[in-house]
Design an enzyme around this catalytic site. Structure first.
Site, PDB file in Angstrom:
ATOM      1  N   ASP A   1      -9.203 -11.522  -7.028  1.00  0.00           N
ATOM      2  CA  ASP A   1      -8.362 -10.367  -7.366  1.00  0.00           C
ATOM      3  C   ASP A   1      -9.226  -9.158  -7.716  1.00  0.00           C
ATOM      4  O   ASP A   1      -8.713  -8.059  -7.951  1.00  0.00           O
ATOM      5  CB  ASP A   1      -7.344 -10.703  -8.476  1.00  0.00           C
ATOM      6  CG  ASP A   1      -7.999 -11.099  -9.782  1.00  0.00           C
ATOM      7  OD1 ASP A   1      -9.232 -11.218  -9.835  1.00  0.00           O
ATOM      8  OD2 ASP A   1      -7.256 -11.295 -10.774  1.00  0.00           O
ATOM      9  N   SER A   2     -10.559  -9.343  -7.694  1.00  0.00           N
ATOM     10  CA  SER A   2     -11.465  -8.192  -7.808  1.00  0.00           C
ATOM     11  C   SER A   2     -11.206  -7.211  -6.676  1.00  0.00           C
ATOM     12  O   SER A   2     -11.610  -6.053  -6.742  1.00  0.00           O
ATOM     13  CB  SER A   2     -12.930  -8.653  -7.780  1.00  0.00           C
ATOM     14  OG  SER A   2     -13.170  -9.480  -6.656  1.00  0.00           O
TER      15      SER A   2
ATOM     16  N   ASP B   1      -7.232 -16.221  -5.456  1.00  0.00           N
ATOM     17  CA  ASP B   1      -7.021 -15.902  -6.870  1.00  0.00           C
ATOM     18  C   ASP B   1      -5.543 -15.643  -7.105  1.00  0.00           C
ATOM     19  O   ASP B   1      -4.920 -14.877  -6.361  1.00  0.00           O
ATOM     20  CB  ASP B   1      -7.778 -14.599  -7.194  1.00  0.00           C
ATOM     21  CG  ASP B   1      -8.767 -14.773  -8.306  1.00  0.00           C
ATOM     22  OD1 ASP B   1      -8.675 -15.749  -9.063  1.00  0.00           O
ATOM     23  OD2 ASP B   1      -9.665 -13.911  -8.411  1.00  0.00           O
TER      24      ASP B   1
ATOM     25  N   LYS C   1      -7.144 -20.157  -7.757  1.00  0.00           N
ATOM     26  CA  LYS C   1      -7.899 -20.017  -9.012  1.00  0.00           C
ATOM     27  C   LYS C   1      -6.995 -19.362 -10.056  1.00  0.00           C
ATOM     28  O   LYS C   1      -6.310 -18.388  -9.765  1.00  0.00           O
ATOM     29  CB  LYS C   1      -9.158 -19.168  -8.812  1.00  0.00           C
ATOM     30  CG  LYS C   1      -9.929 -18.934 -10.115  1.00  0.00           C
ATOM     31  CD  LYS C   1     -11.340 -18.453  -9.902  1.00  0.00           C
ATOM     32  CE  LYS C   1     -11.473 -16.989  -9.616  1.00  0.00           C
ATOM     33  NZ  LYS C   1     -10.964 -16.104 -10.693  1.00  0.00           N
TER      34      LYS C   1
ATOM     35  N   GLU D   1      -6.984 -18.040 -14.236  1.00  0.00           N
ATOM     36  CA  GLU D   1      -7.843 -17.698 -15.367  1.00  0.00           C
ATOM     37  C   GLU D   1      -7.283 -18.281 -16.660  1.00  0.00           C
ATOM     38  O   GLU D   1      -6.063 -18.290 -16.867  1.00  0.00           O
ATOM     39  CB  GLU D   1      -7.935 -16.176 -15.516  1.00  0.00           C
ATOM     40  CG  GLU D   1      -8.658 -15.495 -14.377  1.00  0.00           C
ATOM     41  CD  GLU D   1      -8.812 -13.993 -14.592  1.00  0.00           C
ATOM     42  OE1 GLU D   1      -8.484 -13.490 -15.696  1.00  0.00           O
ATOM     43  OE2 GLU D   1      -9.277 -13.327 -13.653  1.00  0.00           O
TER      44      GLU D   1
ATOM     45  N   GLU E   1     -17.697 -17.147 -16.437  1.00  0.00           N
ATOM     46  CA  GLU E   1     -18.094 -15.737 -16.256  1.00  0.00           C
ATOM     47  C   GLU E   1     -18.592 -15.121 -17.558  1.00  0.00           C
ATOM     48  O   GLU E   1     -17.962 -15.284 -18.608  1.00  0.00           O
ATOM     49  CB  GLU E   1     -16.890 -14.939 -15.708  1.00  0.00           C
ATOM     50  CG  GLU E   1     -17.198 -13.470 -15.497  1.00  0.00           C
ATOM     51  CD  GLU E   1     -16.204 -12.746 -14.605  1.00  0.00           C
ATOM     52  OE1 GLU E   1     -15.288 -13.384 -14.042  1.00  0.00           O
ATOM     53  OE2 GLU E   1     -16.357 -11.523 -14.442  1.00  0.00           O
TER      54      GLU E   1
END
Ligand code: KIV
Length: 278
Positions: free
Chosen positions: A43-44, A82, A111, A113, A181
């Site tokens: 999602d970056s 993501d 993925k 978070e 991270e």
């Protein structure tokens, strides 16, 4: 041979896992051809490809659009999508539906978070429903506001203990691997040696079982800022700028296009054209 989640799990203590992001077909194709293990439709892409302020702005629709493009370019790598902000936090039911959309496109895993109790429950449900999950702890960009900015996490032994406990919870919930991270190297090393599943670090030192970076950082294409842990292997941004300036010069000075870069009529048609001109 195609990379599967078993390939990734089996890599632990044998070889380092290499993961990179892709948001489009041609980048995915290059990464896949080069032999990257995991391609993350991160999602970056919110900031890097779409110019949003943070990852909080990207929607499921936008993520699906880019995931489709990436999947068209991949033959062997494992593709992880993501899950964007609010696509999995509201309820397990909604999370399942949204994760399913990525898998229906052909993505191999998603993925998520964090490691709160509700996220753990959602991951357990995904795991028992055939949706492989890559976990993500440490600095989790979707919580940038709650974390007070892009900060290294786990800097005290208390905070490190909490991260270790989150990592173990994610492993128990069924994650096949874990992104760590922005965490001190010693803490990432402790988590790595305490888990059976592989860890993939980003700004988390050399002792993780693998490394992940944003491809646009690695090749110097995204130049708004450069995190200190990034190593640039190319200067695509600068090279593209130079190429464009050269193109402008060539067009304005009639150096482009040349004969071999143009199409021409046959002699007979060229003559008829001369008649029309008269
Ligand atoms: O969105 C992203 O690119 C990520 C990183 C771990 C690279 O989550």
């Amino acid at each position: 041979m195609s990379v599967t989640i078993n390939t990734i799990k089996d890599s632990k203590n044998k070889r380092k896992i290499v993961a990179l992001t892709a948001y489009d077909y041609s980048t995915a194709k290059v990464l896949d051809d080069a032999g990257v293990d995991i391609i993350l439709v991160g999602d970056s892409l919110a900031q890097v490809a779409l110019g949003y302020q943070s990852t909080l702005s990207i929607t499921m629709e936008e993520m699906l659009h880019h995931a489709k493009a990436v999947l068209r370019g991949v033959k062997s790598s494992l593709v992880v999508a993501d899950m964007p902000f609010l696509s999995y936090q509201v309820s397990t039911k909604e999370a399942m539906r949204n994760a399913g959309k990525f898998l229906q496109l052909g993505a191999h895993a998603v993925k998520l978070e964090g490691a709160s109790r509700s996220i753990i429950r959602t991951i357990e449900k995904m795991n028992t429903s055939g949706i492989p999950v890559l976990g993500h702890i440490g600095f989790t960009p979707q919580s940038v506001n709650a974390l007070g900015g892009n900060r290294v996490q786990g800097k005290t032994s208390e905070a490190a203990k909490k991260l270790l406990s989150q990592a173990k919870d994610l492993q128990s919930a069924g994650c096949f691997a874990l992104v760590i991270e922005l965490v001190p190297s010693e803490v990432a090393a402790l988590i790595t040696e305490s888990l059976d599943i592989p860890t993939i670090g980003i700004g988390a030192g050399a002792d993780c079982d693998g490394q992940i970076l944003v491809t646009d950082d690695l090749v110097g294409k995204f130049t708004d800022f450069k995190p200190s842990f990034v190593r640039r292997y190319a200067e695509v941004g600068k090279d593209t700028g130079n190429a464009v300036r050269n193109f402008i010069y060539d067009v304005q000075n009639r150096k482009y296009p040349q004969i071999n870069e143009s199409f021409y009529l046959s002699e007979a048609e060229a003559e008829r054209l001369t008649e029309i001109r008269k």
